[in-house]
Every structure is written in C-alpha cells, then in structure tokens.
Enzyme design. Sequence first.
Site, mmCIF file in Angstrom:
data_model
loop_
_atom_site.group_PDB
_atom_site.id
_atom_site.type_symbol
_atom_site.label_atom_id
_atom_site.label_comp_id
_atom_site.label_asym_id
_atom_site.label_seq_id
_atom_site.Cartn_x
_atom_site.Cartn_y
_atom_site.Cartn_z
ATOM 1 N N TYR A 25 -2.503 -14.029 5.805
ATOM 2 C CA TYR A 25 -2.628 -12.629 5.385
ATOM 3 C C TYR A 25 -3.052 -12.549 3.925
ATOM 4 O O TYR A 25 -3.887 -11.721 3.535
ATOM 5 C CB TYR A 25 -1.294 -11.907 5.596
ATOM 6 C CG TYR A 25 -1.274 -10.512 5.015
ATOM 7 C CD1 TYR A 25 -1.883 -9.457 5.676
ATOM 8 C CD2 TYR A 25 -0.664 -10.256 3.785
ATOM 9 C CE1 TYR A 25 -1.895 -8.182 5.133
ATOM 10 C CE2 TYR A 25 -0.655 -8.988 3.237
ATOM 11 C CZ TYR A 25 -1.280 -7.959 3.912
ATOM 12 O OH TYR A 25 -1.280 -6.706 3.367
ATOM 13 N N GLN A 129 -0.401 1.246 -8.051
ATOM 14 C CA GLN A 129 -1.486 1.470 -7.105
ATOM 15 C C GLN A 129 -1.084 2.575 -6.143
ATOM 16 O O GLN A 129 -0.018 2.513 -5.525
ATOM 17 C CB GLN A 129 -1.782 0.194 -6.325
ATOM 18 C CG GLN A 129 -2.815 0.380 -5.225
ATOM 19 C CD GLN A 129 -2.356 -0.204 -3.899
ATOM 20 O OE1 GLN A 129 -1.167 -0.272 -3.609
ATOM 21 N NE2 GLN A 129 -3.301 -0.639 -3.100
ATOM 22 N N THR A 157 -6.689 3.070 -4.850
ATOM 23 C CA THR A 157 -7.505 2.181 -4.025
ATOM 24 C C THR A 157 -8.320 3.032 -3.065
ATOM 25 O O THR A 157 -7.787 3.627 -2.128
ATOM 26 C CB THR A 157 -6.623 1.185 -3.255
ATOM 27 O OG1 THR A 157 -5.908 0.379 -4.209
ATOM 28 C CG2 THR A 157 -7.460 0.274 -2.387
ATOM 29 N N ARG A 166 -8.721 -7.831 11.013
ATOM 30 C CA ARG A 166 -8.284 -9.179 10.679
ATOM 31 C C ARG A 166 -7.672 -9.797 11.927
ATOM 32 O O ARG A 166 -6.467 -9.680 12.180
ATOM 33 C CB ARG A 166 -7.281 -9.155 9.518
ATOM 34 C CG ARG A 166 -7.875 -8.572 8.225
ATOM 35 C CD ARG A 166 -6.825 -8.385 7.157
ATOM 36 N NE ARG A 166 -7.394 -7.722 5.989
ATOM 37 C CZ ARG A 166 -6.671 -7.068 5.067
ATOM 38 N NH1 ARG A 166 -5.345 -7.002 5.194
ATOM 39 N NH2 ARG A 166 -7.253 -6.486 4.039
ATOM 40 N N LYS A 256 -10.315 2.128 -7.825
ATOM 41 C CA LYS A 256 -10.583 0.734 -7.449
ATOM 42 C C LYS A 256 -11.393 0.679 -6.156
ATOM 43 O O LYS A 256 -11.067 1.361 -5.182
ATOM 44 C CB LYS A 256 -9.259 -0.019 -7.279
ATOM 45 C CG LYS A 256 -9.406 -1.503 -6.989
ATOM 46 C CD LYS A 256 -8.032 -2.155 -6.965
ATOM 47 C CE LYS A 256 -8.107 -3.662 -6.784
ATOM 48 N NZ LYS A 256 -8.583 -4.041 -5.442
ATOM 49 N N HIS A 280 -12.628 -5.987 -2.910
ATOM 50 C CA HIS A 280 -11.302 -6.179 -2.323
ATOM 51 C C HIS A 280 -11.079 -7.642 -1.931
ATOM 52 O O HIS A 280 -10.403 -7.944 -0.943
ATOM 53 C CB HIS A 280 -11.112 -5.265 -1.106
ATOM 54 C CG HIS A 280 -9.713 -4.757 -0.950
ATOM 55 N ND1 HIS A 280 -9.345 -3.460 -1.234
ATOM 56 C CD2 HIS A 280 -8.575 -5.363 -0.530
ATOM 57 C CE1 HIS A 280 -8.066 -3.295 -0.997
ATOM 58 N NE2 HIS A 280 -7.571 -4.435 -0.573
#
Length: 381
Positions: A25, A129, A157, A166, A256, A280
């Site tokens: 991860y 964040q 973000t 993923r 970001k 990222h």
Amino acid sequence: MVRLLNTEDFRTKARKYLPKGLFEYIDRGTEAELAMADIRQSLDRIKFRQSVLTGNEAFDLSTTLFDQTYPAPLIIAPTALAGLVAHAGEAKLARAAGRLGIPFCVSTQSVTSIDDIRKSAPEADLWFQLYVWKNRDLTWELLERAARAGATTIVITADTPLSPKRDYNQHNGFSVPFVPTLRGICDVLSRPTWLSAVMMRYLITSGMPTYAHYPAAFQTAITRLAIAEDVKIESGLCWDDLDEIRARWRGNIVIKGVLSVEDSQHAVKIGADGIVVSAHGGRNFDMAPTPVDVLPAIVEAVGDKIAIMADSGIRRGSDVLKYLALGGRSVLVGRLPLYGLAAGGEQGAYDVLSMLIDEMHSNLVFAGASSLEAFKKNAIA
C-alpha cells in the site's frame, strides 16, 4: 548491526518488517504502475554541472516559505496510515520533523488525530492535509479542529476525485477499516514483530486502529455504513468550493496535485498561497505527466505569484535538488519517512531525512554552489 545507508536499505528493512499488504500500500502505484517508472526516468535525465576551485567553505541549504525560513527544503508529506507503520507513527514523524526544523503535514486519514499529535510534538510545525468530504459540515468541523491544534497551513489534495485502482490491495486483502480475511490474517501473523509492537499495542490500549479524524460513528462496524457516504471524498469539488475554504481558514492554503499551467493560474486566481506540482507519487493517475515535465512551464507562468513546491519519486537528495533546480521552493517526501519509520521508529524517520539532507549537501559541494540559489545556475535540466 548493518547500517542503513540509502533509500533501498531503509526500504528493504521496511519490507521485511511490515505485513505485505501494508508495505505494498505504501510502496506501489496504480494500475500498470507506468507513472512510477516515468517519474523515475524523468528525474534520472537531469544532470548537474560541476564547478571546481570555487573556494566555497560554507554551504547553505535553507529556504524561505510563507515568510518563514527553514534549514532544509523538505516537508514530510501527508501519508495515510503512518500510524500503522509504527505505533503512534504520525506523532513520531512530527517529532522527527521538529528535530530537523521542517514541517510535517498531518493526513486526514491518519491513525492519530492532529490534537494528539500536537500534544506529543508541541514544537512541531504542523500542516494539515484536507480531503473535502461530501458532508460539508463535517469538513468544516475538521478544519476548525486543525486550527485549534495550531496547524499553520492546510494542503488541499485536489488530485483524488475517487479511489484509484490498486489491484494489489484487493489481492492482499488490505483495507481500512480492517476487514478480516484469511489472506489478511495470515499476512499479519507472518510479521510477529510488527504484530506485537504495533497492532497488539493498539488493541490493548485504544482498540482497532482506524481513521482518527473521521466521525465517531465511522469508528464502529455497527454504525459505519450510516456515515460512510458523508465522509466520501467529494468527487465534484471545483474551484468555486475553494472560496468557502478561503473564507473559513486564516492560515496558508496550498493546493496539491497541480500538473498544468491552467490549474496553477486558477490557484493564483482563487487566492491560494502555494501549490504542489505532484503526480501523487504515481499512486493515483497512471497516465499523468511527470512533475519534471510540467514544472518549468508552471514556474514561468506563476512563479512570481505563488509558492511552488513539488513531490513524487524522491529517492536521493539529488532528486530533491532536481525539483528545486526546475523552480520549486521546497519538496515534499512521502514514502521515505515511512520506510524510516518502519525501519527504526522516530529515529529511523529522522535518519532517512538526515540522509537526504547530507546527500543534498554533498551535491552542492560537488556542484561548487554555496547555496540553493547558487546551485540552480549549475543545473542542467
């Protein structure tokens, strides 16, 4: 004991210590992982011009950001679940950052809340964040919580409108909150040192670790579904939404995930104080351009109007200098502090960041530059 001398040393030790699901991860990308390879290749293309017999004896790595001078151009990036890498991992990262005099950006998806991080690291320069949730009232409460904890800067973000693909997470049975599967349980049991030092310690003291900033109803299995829609990341976030955030936040605002001149100009227009030119780390959009490819044009367009930072793919101090040479003012590092945290807790995180600083210093010496500004003249981008 074998000394950890470079990123791969720290990474190897982290891989041996962490369950496979958690390590992958942290370590891997998205889809075919093309973006990760592209980022590495783009950084490797950049070289530095060497200057000899310069007579320099003192070398200055300091940088100024938001009217504050930092001893090194580094920021620990927001990374979800650092508290699973080590017990109270976010607090350990904050203390490591404080020892080096650099900022630490707390993730919305951290295991330790910013309130508790502040108590554990009272001198740290905390940033926060912000993922904007679909339930705006809960988002504003989170923003107020960050302000009360003394965060000086929020980092929005903007490049994660949905969860990236993923496949390895699903293959490994990795999810948060943790859903027990045979594969996942076997994975955890295969790392007894991590199990006893991290997971069992949480279970004995505070219960199953989860996202500390999420509402209390999300923390328990019985009520999680009732609040799940409220804390989904807002996929329809737009530039107009930033006006409300600007009105509610008195500190610095950084956006970001910017990878185009047009978006950097929008950031200036809405009154952002900074941007992070970021892919990222190759973890979100596998077809994204690399920061190296877009950073020079962004700096040319808005470099005199807004603080420009960069991240993605950092493995050496020379990588940090490459982003600075292209016009960045500071660089965020994400995976490396987590490797250090897994390898040696707070001291490991401090060591891996110190390694980057030492490597930056070495490159300045060989380039014959006495400061970051002087170094930029010797870079071949």
